[in-house]
Structure formats: C-alpha cells, structure tokens
Write an enzyme that holds these catalytic residues in place. Structure first.
Site, PDB file in Angstrom:
ATOM      1  N   GLY A 182     -16.638 -15.084  15.390  1.00  0.00           N
ATOM      2  CA  GLY A 182     -16.470 -13.716  15.883  1.00  0.00           C
ATOM      3  C   GLY A 182     -15.046 -13.447  16.317  1.00  0.00           C
ATOM      4  O   GLY A 182     -14.455 -12.402  16.000  1.00  0.00           O
ATOM      5  N   ASP A 183     -14.454 -14.378  17.046  1.00  0.00           N
ATOM      6  CA  ASP A 183     -13.065 -14.228  17.477  1.00  0.00           C
ATOM      7  C   ASP A 183     -12.117 -14.217  16.282  1.00  0.00           C
ATOM      8  O   ASP A 183     -11.172 -13.422  16.228  1.00  0.00           O
ATOM      9  CB  ASP A 183     -12.681 -15.376  18.417  1.00  0.00           C
ATOM     10  CG  ASP A 183     -13.389 -15.296  19.746  1.00  0.00           C
ATOM     11  OD1 ASP A 183     -13.056 -14.411  20.537  1.00  0.00           O
ATOM     12  OD2 ASP A 183     -14.275 -16.123  19.994  1.00  0.00           O
ATOM     13  N   THR A 184     -12.348 -15.111  15.336  1.00  0.00           N
ATOM     14  CA  THR A 184     -11.454 -15.199  14.190  1.00  0.00           C
ATOM     15  C   THR A 184     -11.538 -13.955  13.320  1.00  0.00           C
ATOM     16  O   THR A 184     -10.514 -13.445  12.842  1.00  0.00           O
ATOM     17  CB  THR A 184     -11.781 -16.453  13.362  1.00  0.00           C
ATOM     18  OG1 THR A 184     -11.713 -17.600  14.209  1.00  0.00           O
ATOM     19  CG2 THR A 184     -10.807 -16.616  12.227  1.00  0.00           C
ATOM     20  N   ALA A 187      -9.603 -11.328  15.027  1.00  0.00           N
ATOM     21  CA  ALA A 187      -8.170 -11.578  14.884  1.00  0.00           C
ATOM     22  C   ALA A 187      -7.674 -11.161  13.508  1.00  0.00           C
ATOM     23  O   ALA A 187      -6.601 -10.551  13.381  1.00  0.00           O
ATOM     24  CB  ALA A 187      -7.874 -13.054  15.126  1.00  0.00           C
TER      25      ALA A 187
END
Length: 411
Positions: A182-184, A187
C-alpha cells in the site's frame, strides 16, 4: 555471469546524463511512502535533502534487521539522499525548513493532514515563498473527506482499497501481501504526480501545485474490474487463493520441491500446455477452446496440471513448459533472486558500500532508461550527516549553525 555493479559512497558510477539532474527535493516524510518517492526521484538524479527529527531520525533506521546499529532497509530507502536533523517544532527549525523549501522544486511529506499547517508550512504559505513549488502529500485518506483526520498506515489502505479482502484462501483469514504494498503503490502514484507536475510547470509556465495521494486510493486504482463488475452485475469478488478468478488456467501448482506458477489462460497457450502435460484430450475438447468454458471446468483443469507437476522438480517443470512456450515460473525466495543470472545481467543486483564500509547487495533501479539511466550516486547517510553542508549552502554561517546546534534546533 556479469558481476553486480560496485557503487562506493564517494564515487559515482560511470557518468551519464540523468533525467532529473538539477531538480531539488526536500523530503519531510518518514518510514515508507514519502521516502520511497524520494528514493525514486533520487535514483534518477534529483538532489534530495531529507529532513529528520532530532535524536533517532526516521524510524525506518531501526526497522527489521540491523547492521552496525542501522536497518539494512534504510540503506536501500535512503540512498542518494542527504540527511539534515532538524527540530520542526521550534520556530527556528521551521524557518530553516522554509529556507530550504524556498529553493526547492519539490516538497515530499507523508504526515497526517494538518501537520504541515501546524508548523506554519501550509502549501499556500509555501507557494507564497516559492510559486513553482510542487508539494507531494501522501496520507492515509487524503487531505479532504470525512476520514482525513483518521490515522492510516499502508495496511489500512490495503484493506480499504479492496486488496486485503482478496488476499486469502476462500474461507480463511485475509493475509497481507508480505511487503508494504500500500505504501509503495502510494509512493509510485505520488512519483508519477511529481513528474506530471514538473512537466506541466516546464511546458506551461512556472506554477507549482499540490499532489494529494491517499494510500487507499492508490491501492484502489490497481483493483482492475472490481467495481465495474459490482456495478454491472452486483458481483462482489471474493478471495480465490492463488487462482485468477474468471480466468483459467492460472494458478500455483505443487512440485516435489516447491511450487510453480503456470499461466495457461490464452486459447493457443492452453492447447500447448495440455499437449505438454500429456492431456491431448483436454487440448482437443471444444468446450475448453475459450476462456468461459475453461472457467466452468477450472477445478478439472487444475487437477490435471497438478497431477503432472506433482511428481516433478520445479526446474524440470519450468524447463518443459518453456520449451512448449507456456508461461511458467518458480516462486522465488531472496536466495533465488540473489543467485539468479537474469537479475544480475540486467543490473538488478547492485553491490553498495555503506558509510560504515560494509558491502550490501541492493535492488537495482527501475525503470531502465536508455538515454538517461538512473544510478546510485551515494549510499544512505548517517543521521544529520549533511546538516552543516546543507545549511551552509542555504546561506547560514558557521557561527549561526553552531548557535542553532547549541539551542537544540539542529543536530
């Protein structure tokens, strides 16, 4: 076998133009989403100054496995960056941040909405200082909407975005992907936004803008036909384990020494796959000529493939299916990746030397650009290692820097 490229902290790889050379980035995020965007921009030549909190700095420095007191994950995430340790709770620290941002092209932050505003660094205030500034804001739920003030990490974004519901065997607990996907994804969407804004600023006149990325929206954007299927048919897609719902055959199959992924879901590929496993009867079955017919008999097809893979070694299965021009692959571990000649041939494994003199194998740079390739110009910095140099470049004298240090504003 080509050797991994050796990249020393003070020696750049062979000179080549870089797409983002001259772009100045101030990174104020921490952990994963914001810093991953900063890493991506830095890999392609951007000058990235990372502002960290005094004391321990970015918490990622202490996440997972440590070497010489620092996370090896940090060595990947913070390459090509400079570290400035600054107390943004103090007015003097906020003033220094303004000085740095006033000369920047891009500001990256992934704090909870309202944090920048509380420091007197709202985008409107920053645009008054620097009209061309591009501000990337990554948060759990975005800068607007009824959930904006709720705390949100990548795992929550994966759940709200629809991904976590699907990552399970039917009837079992949903599991995480295994990395902070999710973070990647957030980003990467943020990085795309920055590049779009940089292009627009150059092509259409110097105005900057704000890029608002929500973790759950970045995940949701990758959910393929999830919502159209619900809209058109009321269909709620459910977990399907390793299979690809509505497309067959595409699954993981057991071998004597592990698992193999086989994607035989094209009409002609399916015929070649069935011939390769000795099931010409299924290859010639008119009911299985198209995907719809195969989906209706997916369990039968999967059982036939598993019966063929079961007594064989993974390498043998992959080799035989490659000869039949059927997409198949081993489920790689870290060891498999580190020892794989294809990864090395494409410079996807780089040997990087840390500031402590340790050599570490690192992921290479994606994507591959023929004319302006990315490269690692410097290894990850120690906390505050570049404070004096960056502040001096911003116009502060050694005496002013010493006074700020004495006041506990910088480290």
């Amino acid at each position: 076998m080509p050797m991994a490229q050796d990249l020393r902290p003070d020696v750049s790889s062979p000179s080549a133009p870089q797409a983002l050379a001259g772009v100045r980035v101030v990174e104020m995020g921490q952990l994963i989403a914001g810093p991953f965007a900063g890493k991506t921009l830095g890999d392609f030549g951007a000058d990235v100054v990372k502002i960290e909190a005094l004391g321990t700095g970015d918490p990622l420095r202490q996440w997972r496995l440590l070497q010489d007191g620092t996370s090896v994950w940090w060595q990947v995430q913070s390459r090509n960056k400079q570290s400035v340790a600054l107390d943004l709770r103090q007015p003097e620290g906020q003033d220094i941040a303004r000085r740095l941002i006033a000369e920047a092209d891009v500001l990256i932050e992934n704090f909870r909405p309202g944090t920048l505003e509380g420091w007197g660094l709202a985008p409107e205030q920053l645009h008054a200082l620097n009209p061309g500034l591009i501000v990337l804001r990554i948060s759990g739920y975005g800068q607007t909407g009824p959930y904006r003030d709720l705390p949100g990490f990548g795992v929550v974004g994966e759940a709200m975005g629809g991904l976590r519901h699907l990552t399970a065997e039917p009837g079992r607990v949903p599991v995480r992907v295994g990395v902070s996907i999710g973070d990647t994804l957030a980003a990467l969407h943020g990085t795309i936004g920055v590049l779009l804004a940089l292009y627009h600023r150059k092509a259409h006149g110097g105005a900057g803008q704000v890029i608002d990325v929500a973790l759950h929206e970045a995940v949701f954007n990758c959910m393929e036909s999830l919502i159209p299927e619900y809209s058109a048919f009321g269909a709620v897609r459910e977990p399907a384990g390793s299979a690809l719902p509505g497309i067959a055959p595409s699954n993981a199959y057991p071998c004597q020494d592990g698992w193999v992924l086989v994607a035989g879901n094209g009409d002609s590929i399916f015929k070649r796959l069935m011939a390769a496993i000795g099931r010409q009867d299924l290859a010639d079955d008119p009911q299985l000529a198209g995907n719809a017919g195969r989906v209706a008999r997916a369990e039968e097809i999967d059982a036939a493939i598993a019966a063929w893979t079961g007594p064989r070694q993974v390498a043998d299965v992959v080799q035989q299916l490659a000869a039949a021009r059927v997409p198949a692959g081993k489920v790689y571990t870290a060891r498999d990746i580190a020892e794989d000649p294809h990864y090395r041939a494409r410079d996807m494994l780089l040997t990087q030397t840390t500031r402590e003199g340790r050599e570490l194998l690192m992921p290479g740079i994606v994507p591959k650009l023929s004319g302006t390739p990315g490269r690692v110009r410097a290894s990850a910095p120690r906390l505050g290692e570049d404070t004096d140099a960056v502040l001096a470049e911003a116009g502060l004298t050694p005496g002013q820097i010493a006074l700020l240090r004495a006041k506990g504003v910088v480290q």
